[in-house]
Write a protein that holds these residues in place. Structure first.
Motif, short mmCIF file in Angstrom:
data_model
loop_
_atom_site.label_atom_id
_atom_site.label_comp_id
_atom_site.label_asym_id
_atom_site.label_seq_id
_atom_site.Cartn_x
_atom_site.Cartn_y
_atom_site.Cartn_z
N LEU A 70 3.98 10.49 19.85
CA LEU A 70 2.99 11.24 20.50
C LEU A 70 1.79 10.62 21.35
CD1 LEU A 70 2.08 14.29 21.23
CD2 LEU A 70 0.61 14.13 19.22
N GLN A 71 1.46 9.44 20.65
CA GLN A 71 0.78 8.76 21.60
C GLN A 71 1.22 8.10 22.83
OE1 GLN A 71 -0.47 5.90 18.51
NE2 GLN A 71 -2.55 6.99 18.27
N ARG A 72 2.52 7.54 22.66
CA ARG A 72 3.22 7.10 24.08
C ARG A 72 3.65 8.22 24.85
NH1 ARG A 72 7.70 3.41 20.83
NH2 ARG A 72 6.28 1.73 19.99
N VAL A 73 3.78 9.38 24.40
CA VAL A 73 3.85 10.66 25.42
C VAL A 73 2.76 10.85 26.10
CG1 VAL A 73 4.59 12.98 25.86
CG2 VAL A 73 5.78 11.59 24.27
N LEU A 74 1.68 10.84 25.29
CA LEU A 74 0.15 11.00 26.00
C LEU A 74 -0.24 9.98 26.74
CD1 LEU A 74 -1.64 12.49 23.06
CD2 LEU A 74 -0.83 13.94 24.97
N ALA A 75 0.14 8.89 26.67
CA ALA A 75 -0.30 7.74 27.51
C ALA A 75 0.65 7.73 28.99
CB ALA A 75 -0.05 6.36 26.89
N LEU A 76 2.10 7.94 28.68
CA LEU A 76 2.88 8.32 29.67
C LEU A 76 2.24 9.41 30.74
CD1 LEU A 76 6.38 7.97 28.58
CD2 LEU A 76 5.30 6.36 30.27
N ARG A 77 1.84 10.32 30.20
CA ARG A 77 1.30 11.53 31.15
C ARG A 77 -0.27 11.17 31.47
NH1 ARG A 77 3.58 16.92 28.23
NH2 ARG A 77 5.68 16.45 28.38
N GLN A 78 -0.79 10.34 30.86
CA GLN A 78 -2.29 10.22 31.15
C GLN A 78 -3.18 11.38 31.16
OE1 GLN A 78 -2.30 7.97 34.98
NE2 GLN A 78 -1.36 6.32 34.02
N ALA A 79 -2.66 11.98 29.97
CA ALA A 79 -3.57 13.32 29.75
C ALA A 79 -3.57 13.64 28.09
CB ALA A 79 -3.18 14.57 30.53
N VAL A 80 -4.85 13.98 27.62
CA VAL A 80 -4.82 14.18 26.28
C VAL A 80 -5.40 15.74 26.40
CG1 VAL A 80 -6.01 13.64 24.01
CG2 VAL A 80 -5.06 12.12 25.51
#
Length: 100
Positions: A70-80
């Protein structure tokens, strides 16, 4: 709806004449989740602890492997998303909350 059904973690620290080995097993079952922690220091007999949590307590449980993904996906999307929080299990095997 992805769920972790089983997870095993192993950590081994070797210092000259002393070894510390920690293992954690997390298993999902119909009623919830069981966490078993095993600690072995040197040549001593392993110590073991188990914790069980009911299904309602672990709804949305995010374990280590899923948390990294999940952290990797959020980092790729640059949005939390705001207030993103999940139940998780800490290093001691206790239920807690992780927030992003």
């Amino acid at each position: 709806q992805l769920e972790t059904l089983e997870q095993e973690e192993q950590e081994c620290l070797e210092l000259r004449a002393h070894t510390v080995e920690r293992r954690t097993y997390v298993v999902r079952h119909q009623d919830g989740v069981t966490v078993t922690k095993i600690l072995r220091e040197g040549k001593a007999k392993p110590q073991s602890w188990s914790f069980s949590y009911k299904q309602a307590e672990v709804q949305g449980l995010l374990l280590e492997g899923a948390r990294l993904l999940l952290q990797r996906v959020l980092a790729l999307r640059q949005a939390v998303p705001p207030s993103l929080a999940f139940p998780t299990i800490d290093a001691e095997g206790l239920l807690c909350t992780t927030s992003f």
